[in-house]
Write a protein that holds these residues in place. Structure first.
Motif, PDB file in Angstrom:
ATOM      1  N   ALA A 218      37.116  62.219  37.223  1.00 32.89           N
ATOM      2  CA  ALA A 218      37.350  61.599  35.783  1.00 32.89           C
ATOM      3  C   ALA A 218      37.244  60.188  36.028  1.00 32.89           C
ATOM      4  N   GLU A 219      37.433  59.388  37.029  1.00 28.98           N
ATOM      5  CA  GLU A 219      37.374  58.058  37.043  1.00 28.98           C
ATOM      6  C   GLU A 219      36.382  57.623  38.322  1.00 28.98           C
ATOM      7  N   ARG A 220      35.979  56.553  38.431  1.00 33.19           N
ATOM      8  CA  ARG A 220      35.006  55.762  39.392  1.00 33.19           C
ATOM      9  C   ARG A 220      36.140  54.800  40.094  1.00 33.19           C
ATOM     10  N   VAL A 221      36.430  54.913  41.230  1.00 31.03           N
ATOM     11  CA  VAL A 221      37.599  54.125  41.873  1.00 31.03           C
ATOM     12  C   VAL A 221      37.062  53.573  43.124  1.00 31.03           C
ATOM     13  N   VAL A 222      36.816  52.081  43.289  1.00 34.92           N
ATOM     14  CA  VAL A 222      36.570  51.603  44.703  1.00 34.92           C
ATOM     15  C   VAL A 222      37.612  50.685  44.799  1.00 34.92           C
ATOM     16  N   GLU A 223      37.535  50.164  46.121  1.00 29.78           N
ATOM     17  CA  GLU A 223      38.529  49.446  46.800  1.00 29.78           C
ATOM     18  C   GLU A 223      37.882  48.187  47.407  1.00 29.78           C
ATOM     19  N   LEU A 224      38.426  46.802  47.021  1.00 24.88           N
ATOM     20  CA  LEU A 224      37.762  45.686  47.531  1.00 24.88           C
ATOM     21  C   LEU A 224      38.702  44.785  48.332  1.00 24.88           C
ATOM     22  N   THR A 225      38.276  44.382  49.288  1.00 20.87           N
ATOM     23  CA  THR A 225      38.858  43.163  50.016  1.00 20.87           C
ATOM     24  C   THR A 225      38.001  42.081  50.059  1.00 20.87           C
ATOM     25  N   GLY A 226      38.459  40.823  49.711  1.00 21.22           N
ATOM     26  CA  GLY A 226      37.301  39.755  50.044  1.00 21.22           C
ATOM     27  C   GLY A 226      36.543  39.478  48.485  1.00 21.22           C
ATOM     28  N   GLU A 227      35.593  39.213  48.370  1.00 19.99           N
ATOM     29  CA  GLU A 227      35.010  38.776  47.272  1.00 19.99           C
ATOM     30  C   GLU A 227      33.646  39.482  46.881  1.00 19.99           C
ATOM     31  N   ASN A 257      32.908  39.015  38.568  1.00 18.54           N
ATOM     32  CA  ASN A 257      33.395  38.883  39.926  1.00 18.54           C
ATOM     33  C   ASN A 257      34.885  38.703  40.338  1.00 18.54           C
ATOM     34  N   ILE A 258      35.238  39.105  41.387  1.00 16.92           N
ATOM     35  CA  ILE A 258      36.322  39.241  41.931  1.00 16.92           C
ATOM     36  C   ILE A 258      36.679  38.490  43.456  1.00 16.92           C
ATOM     37  N   THR A 269      39.791  37.025  38.991  1.00 15.85           N
ATOM     38  CA  THR A 269      38.763  37.914  38.344  1.00 15.85           C
ATOM     39  C   THR A 269      38.019  37.142  37.072  1.00 15.85           C
ATOM     40  N   THR A 270      36.859  37.109  37.284  1.00 11.88           N
ATOM     41  CA  THR A 270      36.072  36.268  36.281  1.00 11.88           C
ATOM     42  C   THR A 270      35.327  37.181  35.492  1.00 11.88           C
ATOM     43  N   LEU A 271      35.097  37.343  34.146  1.00  7.98           N
ATOM     44  CA  LEU A 271      34.456  38.201  33.251  1.00  7.98           C
ATOM     45  C   LEU A 271      33.074  37.403  32.823  1.00  7.98           C
ATOM     46  N   ILE A 272      32.063  37.820  33.247  1.00  8.14           N
ATOM     47  CA  ILE A 272      30.713  37.166  32.870  1.00  8.14           C
ATOM     48  C   ILE A 272      30.087  38.055  31.504  1.00  8.14           C
TER      49      ILE A 272
END
Length: 388
Positions: A218-227, A257-258, A269-272
């Motif tokens: 039902a969702e697309r989920v990813v996990e980020l460390t860093g940028e 960008n995160i 978190t910056t929205l373009i």
């Protein structure tokens, strides 16, 4: 005299100097006694003004090229980038230190004896990453030829060209078990990945992204460390979520960008373009384009409007951009990209820098540019000591 120097600096960026004016400005910079006058003339300059006019670099870019390419015959010139109003002085100043900068670029040979010797040239970062498959196998992507890297679920993993890994729908039947891959960039590395849904992610140095090889839920989920910079493919009814240090970002189709490095004092978190919802302990809010939300280490949140998105996106576009950043922040970025360690043996860490450095130059050239802002350093192996 101060008004005259201010006039010449502005004119050098707006329309260029006559031969006589160029000679006058050069003579001014030759005299160390004029340092305070220069600081006074530029102290009130704003960092930005409305408008997108860039400084004219036709006459002065070769001077800056000499700094980056001096004594390195055969090197390809790098592009010097200018933006914003402070760069009317770009004819003289490449990196402007807010506490006062003094550059003698016209007579570089007079100051080169202050530049520390570098035993070995440390190259900039490159497209390097390790792909960790669901079965634990790892693939060093920089050592892997273009083509099919493997099969994960119903997706073929393809290295399309340098710095791009793509998940393409294959012929194998999809299983019931969700398989996850992780892309890991080392210090001195970056990589771009196209996920199975068509979303593209640019990973900066010392970062990792964990993601399902297929988006069947039902969702697309990813996990980020860093940028990382995300360009998310729109899928109505299947929202995209990014989990990172202390926050979660929900998107429907957008560019953002995160920055969530463990060693940074805040997560940003910056929205373009588009729209995202950012949530975390004690905060939930929707960002509009040009807005940035910051989460401090003490879990305090701050929303900034009309941020300089070009500075945020500089790393993806091939350069470092500093807007009143202190030397600790500057060196932290350099350390990740050049894979070096930095030790501070100075208490003067609050000097503020404004300017840009290409990411494709060697470390000694990047440091030489900073050296013109009175940054003193010693390099031993891959360790940089910042000294008084």
């Amino acid at each position: 005299m101060e008004q005259r120097i201010t006039f010449l600096l502005k004119k050098s960026g707006e329309e260029g100097l006559t031969a006589a004016e160029e000679k006058e400005l050069t003579a001014f910079f030759q005299d160390e006694a004029n340092r305070e006058l220069f600081n006074s003339a530029t102290a009130a300059w704003p960092v930005e003004i409305p408008g997108d006019e860039a400084a004219d670099t036709v006459n002065w870019e070769p001077v800056l090229q000499n700094i980056l390419l001096a004594d390195k015959p055969g090197n390809t010139p790098v592009k010097i980038m200018y933006r914003k109003w402070w760069q009317y002085a770009a004819a003289i100043v490449f990196i402007v230190a807010a506490s006062g900068a003094w550059f003698l670029l016209q007579h570089r040979k007079q100051v080169t004896h202050h530049v520390p010797e570098v035993a070995a040239v440390i190259a900039p970062g490159a497209n390097k990453a390790v792909l960790q498959l669901s079965n634990g196998k790892t693939i060093v992507l920089s050592d892997t030829q273009n083509g099919v890297v493997g099969q994960q679920g119903s997706a073929q993993v393809v290295k399309t060209d340098n710095g791009v890994l793509a998940y393409q729908r294959g012929t194998a039947a999809a299983g019931n078990t969700v398989e996850y891959n992780t892309m890991i960039t080392p210090r001195g590395g970056q990589f771009r990945i196209v996920l199975q849904d068509g979303s593209t992610v640019w990973l900066n140095a010392a970062s990792s992204l964990k993601y399902p090889v297929e988006f069947n839920g039902a969702e697309r989920v990813v996990e980020l460390t860093g940028e990382a910079y995300f360009e998310v493919a729109a899928r109505p009814g299947q929202p995209f979520r990014v989990k990172s240090k202390g926050q979660e970002v929900l998107v429907l189709g957008t560019h953002f960008n995160i920055n969530a490095y463990p060693d940074e004092a805040m997560t940003t978190t910056t929205l373009i373009t588009g729209k995202v919802k950012v949530s975390g302990a004690g905060y939930a809010g929707v960002l509009q384009p040009g807005e940035q939300v910051q989460q401090q280490e003490n879990s305090q949140w701050q929303l900034l409007k009309n941020v300089d998105t070009e500075t945020v996106m500089a790393w993806k576009n091939g350069y470092f951009s500093f807007n009143k950043a202190n030397i600790v922040t500057v060196m932290r970025q350099l350390a990740r990209w050049y894979d070096v360690n930095v030790i501070f043996e100075t208490k003067n860490t609050e000097q503020a820098f404004v300017g840009e450095i290409p990411r494709n130059v060697s470390l000694d050239k990047a440091l030489e540019i900073l050296q013109f802002s009175n940054v003193h350093y010693v390099i031993t192996g891959r360790t940089i000591r910042i000294i008084d």
